[in-house]
Design a protein around this motif. Structure first.
Motif, PDB file in Angstrom:
ATOM      1  N   PHE A  93       0.824  -1.198   0.000  1.00  0.00           N
ATOM      2  CA  PHE A  93       0.000   0.000   0.000  1.00  0.00           C
ATOM      3  C   PHE A  93       0.865   1.258   0.000  1.00  0.00           C
ATOM      4  N   GLU A  94       0.527   2.185  -0.902  1.00  0.00           N
ATOM      5  CA  GLU A  94       1.136   3.514  -0.882  1.00  0.00           C
ATOM      6  C   GLU A  94       0.240   4.367  -0.004  1.00  0.00           C
ATOM      7  N   ILE A  95       0.808   4.896   1.062  1.00  0.00           N
ATOM      8  CA  ILE A  95       0.060   5.681   2.033  1.00  0.00           C
ATOM      9  C   ILE A  95       0.628   7.084   2.083  1.00  0.00           C
ATOM     10  N   ALA A  96      -0.262   8.070   1.938  1.00  0.00           N
ATOM     11  CA  ALA A  96       0.154   9.473   2.027  1.00  0.00           C
ATOM     12  C   ALA A  96      -0.429  10.068   3.302  1.00  0.00           C
ATOM     13  N   LEU A  97       0.445  10.707   4.076  1.00  0.00           N
ATOM     14  CA  LEU A  97       0.029  11.396   5.294  1.00  0.00           C
ATOM     15  C   LEU A  97       0.156  12.892   5.112  1.00  0.00           C
ATOM     16  N   GLN A  98      -0.848  13.623   5.526  1.00  0.00           N
ATOM     17  CA  GLN A  98      -0.755  15.082   5.584  1.00  0.00           C
ATOM     18  C   GLN A  98      -0.337  15.407   7.014  1.00  0.00           C
ATOM     19  N   LEU A  99       0.796  16.078   7.147  1.00  0.00           N
ATOM     20  CA  LEU A  99       1.321  16.384   8.470  1.00  0.00           C
ATOM     21  C   LEU A  99       0.571  17.539   9.118  1.00  0.00           C
TER      22      LEU A  99
END
Length: 101
Positions: A93-99
């Motif tokens: 899984f490619e997971i993007a987090l917004q900080l």
């Protein structure tokens, strides 16, 4: 004008740093209260977000904490939320987090 050289201007609004597949610690709690802590691969990092490669999905909008260089005295912890979780062809899984600010 773009010429394909390494001097091309970055089109994104935030500087990105290639993390060269550095392992980071990510933690979150699911909707049922179950806590998770995993080592995952950090693919890249910017002032506004982090892209991870994980063998396990993390649901959208999940609040997370991420710890860089956990074994180092200079470790850095940040918080954010999942804004993308996409299953790749390889099953990971490619997971993007917004900080958080």
């Amino acid at each position: 004008m773009r010429d394909g050289s390494s001097l091309d201007i970055e089109r994104r609004g935030a500087f990105r740093l290639d993390m060269e597949k550095e392992m980071v610690d990510v933690g979150w709690t699911d909707g049922g209260g179950q806590q998770y802590q995993k080592k995952v691969t950090c693919v890249d990092f910017s002032r506004t977000g982090v892209r991870l490669d994980s063998d396990q999905p993390i649901p959208l909008e999940t609040k997370t904490h991420i710890l860089f260089k956990a074994a180092s005295p200079g470790s850095k912890s940040m918080t954010g939320k999942v804004v993308r979780c996409k299953k790749q062809d390889n099953g990971w899984f490619e997971i993007a987090l917004q900080l958080d600010d």
